[in-house]
Each structure stands twice: as C-alpha cells, then as structure tokens.
Design a protein around this motif. Structure first.
Motif, short mmCIF file in Angstrom:
data_model
loop_
_atom_site.label_atom_id
_atom_site.label_comp_id
_atom_site.label_asym_id
_atom_site.label_seq_id
_atom_site.Cartn_x
_atom_site.Cartn_y
_atom_site.Cartn_z
N ASP B 130 0.82 -1.21 0.00
CA ASP B 130 0.00 0.00 0.00
C ASP B 130 0.86 1.27 0.00
O ASP B 130 1.81 1.38 0.78
N ILE B 131 0.50 2.25 -0.84
CA ILE B 131 1.32 3.47 -0.94
C ILE B 131 1.07 4.44 0.21
O ILE B 131 1.83 5.39 0.38
N GLY B 132 0.01 4.19 0.98
CA GLY B 132 -0.19 4.98 2.20
C GLY B 132 -0.89 6.30 1.98
O GLY B 132 -1.48 6.56 0.94
N ALA B 133 -0.78 7.14 3.01
CA ALA B 133 -1.55 8.39 3.05
C ALA B 133 -0.62 9.60 3.02
O ALA B 133 0.60 9.47 3.12
N THR B 134 -1.22 10.77 2.88
CA THR B 134 -0.45 12.01 2.99
C THR B 134 0.11 12.11 4.42
O THR B 134 -0.40 11.47 5.34
N GLY B 135 1.12 12.93 4.58
CA GLY B 135 1.79 13.03 5.88
C GLY B 135 0.88 13.45 7.02
O GLY B 135 1.15 13.14 8.18
N ASP B 136 -0.20 14.15 6.71
CA ASP B 136 -1.14 14.56 7.76
C ASP B 136 -2.28 13.55 7.90
O ASP B 136 -3.20 13.77 8.69
N ALA B 137 -2.20 12.47 7.13
CA ALA B 137 -3.19 11.37 7.19
C ALA B 137 -4.58 11.79 6.76
O ALA B 137 -5.56 11.09 7.00
N ILE B 138 -4.71 12.92 6.10
CA ILE B 138 -6.04 13.38 5.67
C ILE B 138 -6.53 12.59 4.45
O ILE B 138 -7.71 12.29 4.33
N TYR B 139 -5.61 12.30 3.53
CA TYR B 139 -6.02 11.59 2.31
C TYR B 139 -5.12 10.39 2.05
O TYR B 139 -3.89 10.51 2.13
N HIS B 140 -5.73 9.27 1.70
CA HIS B 140 -4.92 8.21 1.11
C HIS B 140 -4.36 8.76 -0.20
O HIS B 140 -5.02 9.56 -0.88
N LEU B 141 -3.16 8.35 -0.58
CA LEU B 141 -2.54 8.94 -1.77
C LEU B 141 -3.33 8.65 -3.05
O LEU B 141 -3.28 9.42 -4.00
N ASN B 142 -4.07 7.55 -3.07
CA ASN B 142 -4.91 7.30 -4.25
C ASN B 142 -6.08 8.28 -4.30
O ASN B 142 -6.53 8.66 -5.39
N ILE B 143 -6.58 8.66 -3.14
CA ILE B 143 -7.66 9.65 -3.12
C ILE B 143 -7.12 11.02 -3.55
O ILE B 143 -7.75 11.74 -4.32
N LEU B 144 -5.93 11.35 -3.07
CA LEU B 144 -5.30 12.60 -3.51
C LEU B 144 -5.08 12.56 -5.04
O LEU B 144 -5.31 13.55 -5.73
N ARG B 145 -4.68 11.40 -5.53
CA ARG B 145 -4.46 11.25 -6.97
C ARG B 145 -5.78 11.47 -7.73
O ARG B 145 -5.80 12.13 -8.76
N ALA B 146 -6.86 10.93 -7.19
CA ALA B 146 -8.17 11.13 -7.82
C ALA B 146 -8.55 12.61 -7.84
O ALA B 146 -9.02 13.13 -8.86
N ILE B 147 -8.31 13.28 -6.73
CA ILE B 147 -8.61 14.73 -6.65
C ILE B 147 -7.81 15.47 -7.73
O ILE B 147 -8.32 16.37 -8.41
N CYS B 148 -6.55 15.08 -7.89
CA CYS B 148 -5.68 15.77 -8.87
C CYS B 148 -6.16 15.51 -10.30
O CYS B 148 -6.17 16.42 -11.13
N TYR B 149 -6.57 14.26 -10.58
CA TYR B 149 -7.09 13.99 -11.93
C TYR B 149 -8.36 14.80 -12.19
O TYR B 149 -8.58 15.30 -13.29
N ASP B 150 -9.20 14.92 -11.19
CA ASP B 150 -10.40 15.74 -11.36
C ASP B 150 -10.01 17.19 -11.66
O ASP B 150 -10.59 17.83 -12.54
N GLU B 151 -9.00 17.68 -10.97
CA GLU B 151 -8.58 19.07 -11.17
C GLU B 151 -8.04 19.33 -12.57
O GLU B 151 -8.11 20.44 -13.06
N ILE B 152 -7.48 18.31 -13.20
CA ILE B 152 -6.97 18.53 -14.56
C ILE B 152 -8.00 18.07 -15.61
O ILE B 152 -7.66 17.86 -16.77
N GLY B 153 -9.22 17.89 -15.18
CA GLY B 153 -10.31 17.65 -16.13
C GLY B 153 -10.54 16.20 -16.50
O GLY B 153 -11.26 15.92 -17.46
N GLN B 154 -9.92 15.26 -15.78
CA GLN B 154 -10.12 13.84 -16.11
C GLN B 154 -11.04 13.20 -15.07
O GLN B 154 -10.61 12.39 -14.25
N LEU B 155 -12.30 13.61 -15.12
CA LEU B 155 -13.27 13.19 -14.11
C LEU B 155 -13.49 11.68 -14.09
O LEU B 155 -13.54 11.07 -13.02
N ASP B 156 -13.60 11.06 -15.26
CA ASP B 156 -13.86 9.61 -15.29
C ASP B 156 -12.71 8.84 -14.63
O ASP B 156 -12.94 7.90 -13.86
N LYS B 157 -11.50 9.26 -14.96
CA LYS B 157 -10.34 8.58 -14.37
C LYS B 157 -10.33 8.80 -12.85
O LYS B 157 -10.07 7.89 -12.08
N ALA B 158 -10.64 10.03 -12.46
CA ALA B 158 -10.67 10.37 -11.03
C ALA B 158 -11.67 9.49 -10.29
O ALA B 158 -11.38 8.93 -9.23
N LEU B 159 -12.86 9.36 -10.87
CA LEU B 159 -13.92 8.57 -10.23
C LEU B 159 -13.53 7.10 -10.16
O LEU B 159 -13.79 6.42 -9.16
#
Lengths: 179, 268
Positions: B130-159
């Motif tokens: 498992d790649i784990g979470a952000t240092g503050d444990a707020i987001y698993h890194l895959n969730i952060l990755r999903a948020i980032c894909y959404d931000e660059i307009g790749q909603l389907d990939k994010a979801l």
C-alpha cells in the motif's frame, strides 16, 4: 473528537517553537540563518513606504498556520480575498509567462500588512523573473488589501503573523491562489 | 471509527517527524542520525534545528531523513526553490520513502496536480504494498491522486480511482473521503450515488459540506424541500464552525458562508 483535540495540537505547535532544549553542540562553523526559516525582518531599502507599517512586536511573530483557524483569515473569507485580487488584476496580453509567484508579508496585531517580499519561480520551481506587469502588479494589489483579520492563540492573545499567498500563473492568468 | 482515525493521526504525526531508528546506522551516519534527533527537539525551521540538520548532512551526506526534514519549513513558508533542492536530494537517496511527501506537497502548496500525480504514480510503481496516506493522514494517496485527476479535467479517471480505493477492503476511511466521492458523483451527474456518499459522510464525520453538496444533489433530483432542509443544516453547521478545516490551506471541496448564502438565495 478531532475538533476537541485540535486546540491541543495547536498548543503543541506553539510550545514546540518556544522551548528549545538547553543542550547544544557548537563544533562546526554554522550557516547564516534567521531566527526561523521565512522570518521577514525590516529592510530600510524597501520597507520605508509612507504606510509606516511596523510590527506590534518585533520579537514575536508566528507563521499563519500556527493558530486555531484556517489558512486565511480575511473579511468575507477566502472568496472575498480572491474576488478583490481578481477584480484588481489585469493580465498583460503579451509576453505570456507561466510559473508561481509567492508574496510573503507580515500582518500585525492591528491588521495592518507590510514587509512585502516576492519570490518568483517557473513551472519547474527554478527562479525566474516575471515581467513587472505581472509580478509588481500582484505585489501592489496584495499590499493594498485591507481585509486581513487578527489571529490569536487559544487564550485569546493576538499576535503578528507571517502570511503568504502563492499564485499559480498560466499565460499571465491567475489559475489558483494558495493557501 | 473516528477514534481509530485519531490514533492513526497521532501515530503518523509522531512517526513522520521522528528520524529512523539510529541503531540501524553505523559510524558517522549513526552520529548524523543522533544529530537529527537533536534537530527535532527545536521548533521546526528554527535556526538551531536547521543548523543541526546541516551538521547531520555534513556527517553523513546519504542520510536522507535530514534533507527531507530540513526541507519541510521552506515549503510551509513559501520558499519553494530551497524546498525543492532538499526534497529532490531526499527522493534521490530514498525514493520510496520521500516520493509521497514530494507529491503531496506539489498539490498542497502549489496546486501542481500533474507533479503530484507523477510522484504518486512513480511511488506506486516502486512499491508492492500500500502506498499509504499524505503526511497529515487526511487523504490516502490514491484519493489525492483522484482529486488531482479531477482538477486537470479527467473526471472519469478520477472517479475510477476513487471508487477503487473506497471499495478496497483494507482502506481506512478518513475525515473527508465520502465528501470527495460524493462530489465526484455529483460532477458526473450520478446524483443518487452522490446522496448515498454524503449520507455515509454524515455517519463518519458530519460536516456542513456533506449537507451542502447533498442539497445540490437533491436539487438535481428535483427534491426541492429536502434540498432546502439540507442547506439550512449546512448553514447552521457552518455558523458553529463545523466544516472542513486545515490550518495550512483551503481543502478540495471546502465551502464558505457565501456559498451557502448564494445557494439559499437561489432557492428562495
């Protein structure tokens, strides 16, 4: 539960900055550092503006995030801050540039801001110089903002604080503002 | 569940700030490790702390922890050039240890979504666990990755990433996970699924945001009176400071008083 513990965490952050241990070693020549990373100190060559800004306490100023509140404390919250900046900013149509501009400053206990410093980097985070129509314009806009609010400790004591705003710039347009 | 999260939070804070076990090193590198232990007894970014990290690096130039820990206050205080020099060195020495942090900071301090995705995906390619979470444990890194894909307009990939992570039986639900999931459903016009996600958020960590976005979903489903009710709850919660919060920056999908006021005004 988390909210109950949050003040405790903030207290830890405060005390972690003010209680250094007594045991020290001084065996090597040391690099030049300020009191703490990011400290902004008075520079007579750039801080002698007619606004006459001065900190309430020259010895104690905390980073904006060491308080029990969100990153930005501004009248009308962050949306109002963003609105004021975007309303004032005119992106130049020529010489399109991208990267990040960070403007750091101090907000004193009377919510006056001053000691503005600007850092500019490209998209690979290497230092770069934006045209003054972008960088200096933004710096001027930030120095004219009047909505900053005080930040205080959990005991209610108001402190000066260091704030910064980082602008993500794409082709001279402001794409986002952190924090 | 929330109690477990708090314990995990403290564990991560404690372990992320401390150096590795110094007995694992020998000679000058063990001394460098002890020097780093001295450094973290001072306030982060303070002169003494940074000086101890310098000595640590001087003693053992391959001791990655000191580069990493010395870099952190620069990022937090807007000196990205200095942060990048140090964190790049840490990543070069121990990529599996520091890519997560560099990726998180690309997002957290610069809204550099492409940079965050690249580092998280590089980490994923190097780790077989498992790649784990952000240092503050707020987001698993895959969730952060999903948020980032959404931000660059790749909603389907994010979801897709978001659903996959949330359906993973080993996933530890964090503070805002179901808000993120629900908002992505909302954006992809899957309103019933969005409502279910916000109801789950309500059970995990009930905030103004889940009620605000649930109202948005109800509006799309033409359930107007329920939308109004949700907005009233969001308004009440917001006034009681019961909302997403972070001392460092605005979080993805965080709302403000004006958002609630505008939504209420549209309904009245």
């Amino acid at each position: 539960m988390f909210k109950t513990l949050y003040p405790f965490l903030i207290c830890l952050l405060f005390f972690s900055c003010s209680n250094p241990p007594s045991k020290e070693e001084n065996t090597k020549e040391e690099k030049e550092y300020r009191r703490t990373v990011g400290d902004i100190v008075f520079d007579p060559t750039i801080d002698s503006s007619p606004t006459g800004f001065s900190p309430c306490n020259a010895n104690y100023s905390y980073q904006y995030y060491k308080f029990e509140s969100n990153g930005i404390k501004y009248k009308g919250e962050k949306p109002q801050l963003v609105k004021e900046i975007l309303d004032a900013y005119s992106p130049p149509e020529e010489n399109l540039q991208s990267g990040y501009i960070t403007i750091r400053f101090v907000v004193n206990c009377k919510v006056k801001s001053g000691y503005f410093r600007m850092k500019q980097i490209d998209t690979d985070y290497k230092p770069k110089e934006f045209s003054s129509a972008v960088g200096d314009q933004l710096k001027k806009i930030i120095s004219n903002l009047r909505g900053w609010e005080t930040k205080s400790s959990s005991k209610g004591r108001v402190y000066d604080y260091h704030q910064y705003l980082t602008f993500k710039i794409v082709d001279n347009q402001i794409k986002s503002i952190v924090p | 569940m929330k109690k477990l999260f708090i314990l995990l939070f403290f564990y991560l804070i404690a372990t992320s700030y401390g150096p590795p076990n110094c007995t694992l090193f020998e000679g000058d590198c063990q001394k460098a490790c002890h020097m780093a232990e001295q450094a973290i007894q001072y306030g982060q970014g303070s002169k003494r702390s940074q000086q101890f990290f310098d000595r640590s690096i001087e003693l053992c130039p391959t001791f990655d922890y000191s580069y990493y820990e010395k870099s952190v206050p620069y990022a937090k205080r807007g000196d990205i050039v200095e942060w990048k020099k140090l964190i790049d060195k840490a990543v070069e020495l121990e990529p599996t240890e520091h890519l997560a942090n560099r990726g998180w900071y690309h997002f957290f301090f610069l809204n550099n979504y492409e940079g965050a995705i690249a580092d998280i995906e590089k980490l994923d390619s190097l780790r077989d666990y498992d790649i784990g979470a952000t240092g503050d444990a707020i987001y698993h890194l895959n969730i952060l990755r999903a948020i980032c894909y959404d931000e660059i307009g790749q909603l389907d990939k994010a979801l897709g990433i978001m659903e996959s992570q949330m359906n993973d039986s080993t996933h530890f639900v964090s503070l805002y996970d179901y808000i993120c999931l629900g908002v992505l459903y909302l954006k992809s016009e899957q309103y019933d699924k969005a409502v279910i996600a916000f109801e789950k958020q309500e059970k995990e960590n009930d905030l103004a945001e889940n009620h605000f976005y649930k109202a948005k979903a109800y509006l799309k489903l033409n359930r107007i009176s329920e939308a109004k009710q949700e907005l009233k709850i969001a308004d009440e919660y917001y006034k009681r400071n019961r909302q997403m919060e972070n001392g460092y920056r605005e979080l993805p999908f965080e709302i403000y008083q004006i958002d609630i006021a505008n939504a209420l005004a549209e309904l009245n």
